[in-house]
Design a protein around this motif. Structure first.
Motif, PDB file in Angstrom:
ATOM      1  N   ARG A 168       0.766  -1.432   0.223  1.00 54.03           N
ATOM      2  CA  ARG A 168      -0.272  -0.051  -0.261  1.00 54.03           C
ATOM      3  C   ARG A 168       0.962   1.170  -0.090  1.00 54.03           C
ATOM      4  NH1 ARG A 168      -3.188  -3.149   2.714  1.00 54.03           N
ATOM      5  NH2 ARG A 168      -2.488  -2.424   5.331  1.00 54.03           N
ATOM      6  N   ALA A 169       2.085   1.140   0.636  1.00 52.16           N
ATOM      7  CA  ALA A 169       2.842   1.912   0.857  1.00 52.16           C
ATOM      8  C   ALA A 169       3.193   2.803  -0.545  1.00 52.16           C
ATOM      9  CB  ALA A 169       3.975   2.039   2.185  1.00 52.16           C
ATOM     10  N   ASN A 170       3.772   1.938  -1.109  1.00 48.85           N
ATOM     11  CA  ASN A 170       3.971   2.069  -2.555  1.00 48.85           C
ATOM     12  C   ASN A 170       3.017   1.801  -3.588  1.00 48.85           C
ATOM     13  OD1 ASN A 170       7.151   1.587  -2.707  1.00 48.85           O
ATOM     14  ND2 ASN A 170       6.646   0.426  -0.538  1.00 48.85           N
ATOM     15  N   HIS A 171       1.904   1.948  -3.642  1.00 44.30           N
ATOM     16  CA  HIS A 171       0.478   2.098  -4.563  1.00 44.30           C
ATOM     17  C   HIS A 171       0.520   1.047  -4.876  1.00 44.30           C
ATOM     18  CE1 HIS A 171       0.448   6.141  -3.069  1.00 44.30           C
ATOM     19  NE2 HIS A 171       2.252   5.856  -3.466  1.00 44.30           N
ATOM     20  N   LEU A 172       0.609  -0.180  -4.572  1.00 44.04           N
ATOM     21  CA  LEU A 172       0.416  -1.404  -4.986  1.00 44.04           C
ATOM     22  C   LEU A 172      -0.968  -2.129  -4.696  1.00 44.04           C
ATOM     23  CD1 LEU A 172       4.254  -2.550  -5.567  1.00 44.04           C
ATOM     24  CD2 LEU A 172       2.834  -1.486  -7.255  1.00 44.04           C
ATOM     25  N   VAL A 173      -1.333  -3.290  -5.326  1.00 43.57           N
ATOM     26  CA  VAL A 173      -2.509  -3.949  -5.074  1.00 43.57           C
ATOM     27  C   VAL A 173      -2.658  -5.519  -4.985  1.00 43.57           C
ATOM     28  CG1 VAL A 173      -4.117  -1.948  -5.242  1.00 43.57           C
ATOM     29  CG2 VAL A 173      -3.884  -3.668  -7.089  1.00 43.57           C
ATOM     30  N   GLU A 174      -2.727  -6.276  -4.560  1.00 45.78           N
ATOM     31  CA  GLU A 174      -3.166  -7.967  -4.877  1.00 45.78           C
ATOM     32  C   GLU A 174      -3.943  -8.000  -5.785  1.00 45.78           C
ATOM     33  OE1 GLU A 174      -1.900 -10.542  -1.357  1.00 45.78           O
ATOM     34  OE2 GLU A 174      -2.341  -8.476   0.053  1.00 45.78           O
ATOM     35  N   VAL A 175      -3.399  -8.461  -6.207  1.00 48.22           N
ATOM     36  CA  VAL A 175      -4.566  -8.996  -7.851  1.00 48.22           C
ATOM     37  C   VAL A 175      -4.732 -10.493  -7.696  1.00 48.22           C
ATOM     38  CG1 VAL A 175      -4.534  -7.249  -9.245  1.00 48.22           C
ATOM     39  CG2 VAL A 175      -3.123  -8.653  -8.528  1.00 48.22           C
ATOM     40  N   GLU A 176      -3.757 -11.690  -6.758  1.00 45.18           N
ATOM     41  CA  GLU A 176      -4.162 -13.010  -6.633  1.00 45.18           C
ATOM     42  C   GLU A 176      -3.421 -13.490  -5.657  1.00 45.18           C
ATOM     43  OE1 GLU A 176      -4.895 -15.647 -10.236  1.00 45.18           O
ATOM     44  OE2 GLU A 176      -3.920 -14.044 -11.513  1.00 45.18           O
ATOM     45  N   ARG A 177      -3.795 -14.276  -5.352  1.00 46.32           N
ATOM     46  CA  ARG A 177      -3.212 -15.103  -4.091  1.00 46.32           C
ATOM     47  C   ARG A 177      -2.471 -16.489  -4.612  1.00 46.32           C
ATOM     48  NH1 ARG A 177      -4.525 -15.049   2.417  1.00 46.32           N
ATOM     49  NH2 ARG A 177      -4.768 -12.981   1.781  1.00 46.32           N
ATOM     50  N   ILE A 178      -1.725 -16.111  -4.670  1.00 46.36           N
ATOM     51  CA  ILE A 178      -1.232 -18.112  -4.653  1.00 46.36           C
ATOM     52  C   ILE A 178      -1.156 -19.052  -3.904  1.00 46.36           C
ATOM     53  CG2 ILE A 178       1.074 -18.661  -5.824  1.00 46.36           C
ATOM     54  CD1 ILE A 178       1.889 -16.240  -7.002  1.00 46.36           C
TER      55      ILE A 178
END
Length: 214
Positions: A168-178
């Motif tokens: 979140r601090a780097n403006h990324l989001v999870e899209v799939e949990r492996i």
């Protein structure tokens, strides 16, 4: 002498209660000591501090009789020459695919786009995307994974996620949990035969202690 390989951080901290259940206390704080071999209150048990990714190798080649490693590390290592008697249920987290906020990952996958993915978990990532039929180019990195999408070096990353705060601090989001990750006890197969009288009781105590509800 029984040698236990551990890495600093969560795995070390969360292994301490399991050792305590076996009556073993590490006598020095790894964060304050420069020593790589730490004594315990038992003359026949010592702890060696190694990188998390090196724990399986130390155990495999006899540098340690046993160790604690995440199953992510074990998958990347391949688990050769290791006896893996139990899941200790500690240092839990998961491996996920993450992208920069605003990148349409689902659309790219649907369109059959070839994705560039930054990760140090190349075996896990390769298998995951192969099963999905997604074409990827893997970029092997050892740290600061979140930086790759931000500077256009990769479309996505595959990395460990615990709280998600770094993403979140780097403006990324999870899209799939492996996959879910927890730490496993690994034992050198030769040591298990030669030191069975010392190692089996420890394994049994760890099994009972890790089965207790938190």
């Amino acid at each position: 002498m029984i040698t236990l390989a551990l890495s600093k951080g969560r795995i070390f901290d969360e292994t301490l209660p399991l050792l305590a259940a076996a009556g073993i206390e590490v006598l020095e704080d790894p964060e304050k000591s420069r020593k790589l071999i730490l004594p315990t209150n038992r003359a026949d048990v010592r702890v060696v501090l190694v990188r998390a990714s090196d724990v399986p190798t130390y155990v495999q080649f006899g540098g340690a009789d046993m160790g604690v490693a995440g199953n992510d590390v074990l998958i990347e290592h391949g688990g050769h020459g290791l006896y893996q008697p139990l899941d200790l249920q500690i240092a839990k987290c998961h491996v996920s695919v993450a992208v920069q906020d605003g990148f349409d990952y689902a659309y790219a996958v649907r369109q059959g786009a070839r994705l560039r993915v930054a990760t140090k978990y190349t075996a896990i990532a390769r298998d995951f995307f192969a099963q999905k039929g997604v074409h990827v180019d893997l970029v092997k990195l050892y740290g600061s994974m979140e930086l790759a999408p931000l500077i256009g070096m990769a479309d996505a990353i595959v990395d460990l996620v615990s709280t998600g705060n770094t993403l979140r601090a780097n403006h990324l989001v999870e899209v799939e949990r492996i996959m879910e990750i927890s730490s496993q006890l690994v034992v050198n197969q030769a040591a298990l035969r030669l030191k069975q009288a010392q190692l089996r009781p420890l394994i049994d105590v760890f099994a009972k202690a890790s089965a207790k509800p938190v």
